[in-house]
Design an enzyme around this catalytic site. Structure first.
Site, short mmCIF file in Angstrom:
data_model
loop_
_atom_site.label_atom_id
_atom_site.label_comp_id
_atom_site.label_asym_id
_atom_site.label_seq_id
_atom_site.Cartn_x
_atom_site.Cartn_y
_atom_site.Cartn_z
N TRP A 154 11.18 12.42 -8.20
CA TRP A 154 11.00 13.65 -8.95
C TRP A 154 11.31 14.82 -8.02
O TRP A 154 11.22 14.70 -6.80
CB TRP A 154 9.58 13.76 -9.51
CG TRP A 154 8.48 13.74 -8.50
CD1 TRP A 154 7.76 12.64 -8.09
CD2 TRP A 154 7.97 14.86 -7.75
NE1 TRP A 154 6.85 13.01 -7.13
CE2 TRP A 154 6.95 14.37 -6.90
CE3 TRP A 154 8.27 16.21 -7.71
CZ2 TRP A 154 6.24 15.19 -6.02
CZ3 TRP A 154 7.57 17.03 -6.84
CH2 TRP A 154 6.57 16.52 -6.01
N GLU A 197 -0.10 21.44 2.54
CA GLU A 197 1.21 20.79 2.37
C GLU A 197 2.31 21.59 3.06
O GLU A 197 3.24 21.02 3.63
CB GLU A 197 1.54 20.66 0.88
CG GLU A 197 0.63 19.73 0.09
CD GLU A 197 0.89 18.25 0.36
OE1 GLU A 197 1.86 17.93 1.07
OE2 GLU A 197 0.11 17.43 -0.12
N HIS A 238 6.09 18.49 -2.08
CA HIS A 238 4.72 18.81 -2.50
C HIS A 238 4.43 20.30 -2.33
O HIS A 238 3.96 20.96 -3.25
CB HIS A 238 3.69 18.00 -1.70
CG HIS A 238 3.87 16.52 -1.85
ND1 HIS A 238 3.15 15.60 -1.13
CD2 HIS A 238 4.71 15.78 -2.64
CE1 HIS A 238 3.51 14.38 -1.47
NE2 HIS A 238 4.48 14.47 -2.38
N GLU A 288 -3.67 10.35 4.21
CA GLU A 288 -2.93 10.13 2.96
C GLU A 288 -3.91 9.83 1.83
O GLU A 288 -3.74 10.30 0.71
CB GLU A 288 -1.93 8.98 3.10
CG GLU A 288 -0.77 9.28 4.03
CD GLU A 288 0.23 10.31 3.47
OE1 GLU A 288 0.08 10.78 2.33
OE2 GLU A 288 1.17 10.63 4.21
N THR A 291 -5.61 13.13 0.85
CA THR A 291 -4.78 14.00 -0.01
C THR A 291 -4.61 13.38 -1.40
O THR A 291 -4.55 14.10 -2.39
CB THR A 291 -3.40 14.29 0.62
OG1 THR A 291 -2.84 13.06 1.07
CG2 THR A 291 -3.51 15.24 1.79
N ASP A 320 2.49 10.18 -5.01
CA ASP A 320 3.24 10.06 -3.75
C ASP A 320 2.31 9.74 -2.60
O ASP A 320 2.59 8.90 -1.75
CB ASP A 320 3.92 11.40 -3.41
CG ASP A 320 5.31 11.54 -4.03
OD1 ASP A 320 5.70 10.66 -4.82
OD2 ASP A 320 5.99 12.55 -3.71
N GLU A 321 1.17 10.45 -2.57
CA GLU A 321 0.23 10.25 -1.46
C GLU A 321 -0.29 8.82 -1.44
O GLU A 321 -0.50 8.23 -0.39
CB GLU A 321 -0.97 11.22 -1.57
CG GLU A 321 -0.64 12.69 -1.78
CD GLU A 321 0.08 13.37 -0.62
OE1 GLU A 321 0.60 12.65 0.25
OE2 GLU A 321 0.14 14.61 -0.62
FE FE2 Z 1 1.59 12.03 1.76
FE FE2 Z 2 1.58 15.70 0.53
#
Ligand code: FE2
Ligand code: FE2
Length: 461
Positions: A154, A197, A238, A288, A291, A320-321
């Site tokens: 995306w 981010e 992000h 990760e 987040t 994604d995280e």
């Molecule tokens: Fe990440």
């Molecule tokens: Fe991130």
């Protein structure tokens, strides 16, 4: 002025490097004077190295007396005065003064807004670099598979008004109308997440400090370097997406936010990973997941407030995280398999030092305790809390089956016990942290035009 180097202001490694003589072949039949010179230099280098190792060890021991979770008051400095105010800091690593270095009191434009710990470097024994070299193929087959091809990814534009289209005004107005329904404390959390981010250059730098896995050239073909570059490229979306959303929302003071980002990137971060990939990958595993939880919670809040588009934005970032968390936890799982003793010691070391949040050095040019204030709002709103910290640790202990490790050394067993009994101890602090967050007074945030946020009576998200 803050001194950001170690207490001697000199890294043992840089000292030894500067002493390294250039080797010249002696002419035939001539005595090799260079040999004696080199021997002398070698001894001096060894002494410096030994001194450096000893001091690093002493510092690491000193760190271990710190409490494991920073729910005690963080220190702030203004005009040379160390002040303490009770606060809930979900992430601050700044603990006792024994582990921090500071000189003078005047804040410098390009220095972190608060003291950082004494910087320990290269704590992994050099021979262990081979472990990471031997894992090249493994990383290609097991880690790079968690990256998404660019064409399947995306992009921020997929979730934002198309400013090149005829109907952009309608889309923009809809976005702004929805944003009006969200409270200021929600925006403070979203801005804090976005700023975190946006400090991505710092995180790529941090990954490239790690011995044995760094991108040596900027275009290195190793699996580790490919991962770091592609991870960075994924992460870059992000900050872009959240930044553009917040700009279009019209709810926040973009200039103050942009200043905060510039200050933060200039300050860097203090993760205490010591160029050590064991520590580095434990840190990224934790982060990760942190987040993932934080973006997941901002998605949930947006949904509850009826903003499904914003919920989608936060949710897609959270996914994604999660993928990144899977990759990093897999690396540490592999390290536990190859070197259980070294890995459990590293895990205990990171947890004793506490996992700092990447943006803990944030500053907007006004608020000396900006991160603590942001953390308090996030705790109060339930976006990222002390309970989440404990939950992440519990998850990682289970994920890596730390309790089931066998054949450990005496030190390894102690580290295993420490990590496995830490969760209940942190949980006991949870309630106190949550209670303190409730009692915090409202604080003006420059990000929302100095409107007061948090504390009793603030609007709940
Ligand atoms: Fe990440
Ligand atoms: Fe991130």
């Amino acid at each position: 002025m803050w001194l950001l180097l170690n207490s001697a202001g000199l890294s043992p490694l840089s000292a030894s490097r500067s002493l390294a003589p250039l080797w010249k072949e002696p002419p035939k039949g001539q005595k090799d004077n260079n040999f004696f010179f080199l021997k002398k230099q070698e001894t001096r280098e060894k002494k410096i190295k030994l001194w450096g190792d000893w001091r690093a060890m002493a510092l690491r021991l000193a760190f271990r007396v710190e409490p494991f979770l920073c729910f005690y008051p963080p220190k702030s400095r203004r005009n040379g005065h160390v002040s303490r105010s009770p606060t809930v800091s979900m992430a601050s690593t700044i603990g006792s003064s024994s582990s921090t270095a500071k000189v003078g009191s005047q804040k410098k434009s390009f220095s972190p807004p608060k003291e950082v710990h004494v910087q320990v470097t290269h704590s992994m024994p050099p021979q262990k670099i081979e472990i990471f070299q031997s894992l090249e193929d493994w990383a290609e087959n097991n880690i790079l598979v968690h990256l998404k091809p660019v064409e399947k990814c995306w992009q921020p534009q997929d979730f934002l008004p198309d400013m090149s289209s005829e109907g952009y005004e309608v889309q923009l107005n809809e976005l702004r109308e929805r944003a009006k329904e969200l409270p200021d404390d929600y925006f403070v959390c979203l801005v804090g997440d976005m700023i975190t981010e946006e400090a991505l250059p710092t995180y790529q730098t941090m990954l490239n400090t790690l011995d044995g896995v760094r991108d040596e050239t900027g275009a290195s073909p190793t699996s580790w370097a490919i991962w770091t570059r592609a991870w960075t490229a994924e992460e870059n979306r992000h900050g872009d997406l959240l930044n553009r959303y917040l700009y279009l929302s019209g709810r926040v003071d973009m200039r103050q936010i942009e200043k905060t980002i510039q200050y933060l990137i200039g300050s860097g971060m203090d993760p205490r990973t010591e160029n050590n990939p064991y520590l580095g990958f434990i840190y990224t595993s934790f982060q990760e997941r942190a987040t993932f939880i934080s973006h997941g919670n901002t998605a949930r809040h947006a949904k509850e407030k009826g903003d499904l588009k914003l919920a989608q934005i936060c949710g897609i970032i959270a996914s994604d995280e999660k993928r990144h968390e899977t990759a990093y936890t897999k690396i540490v799982e592999k390290l536990f398999e190859i070197d259980p003793d070294g890995t459990v010691l590293a895990f205990a070391d990171m947890m004793r030092k506490k996992i700092s949040m990447p943006a803990h050095l944030m500053y907007d040019g006004r608020d000396d305790n900006l991160f603590e204030h942001f953390s308090s709002v996030a705790q109060r709103l339930g976006v990222y809390t002390a309970r989440d910290y404990a939950d992440i640790l519990e998850f990682l202990v289970d994920r890596w089956k730390v309790g089931e490790l066998t054949g450990l050394s005496g030190e390894g067993k102690k580290a295993q016990d420490y990590v496995c009994t830490l969760v209940p101890r942190i949980r006991r602090l949870e309630e106190r942290a949550a209670g303190r967050a409730k009692l915090k007074p409202k604080v003006p945030f420059s990000w929302v035009f100095d409107r007061e946020v948090g504390g009793e009576g603030s609007r709940e998200g």
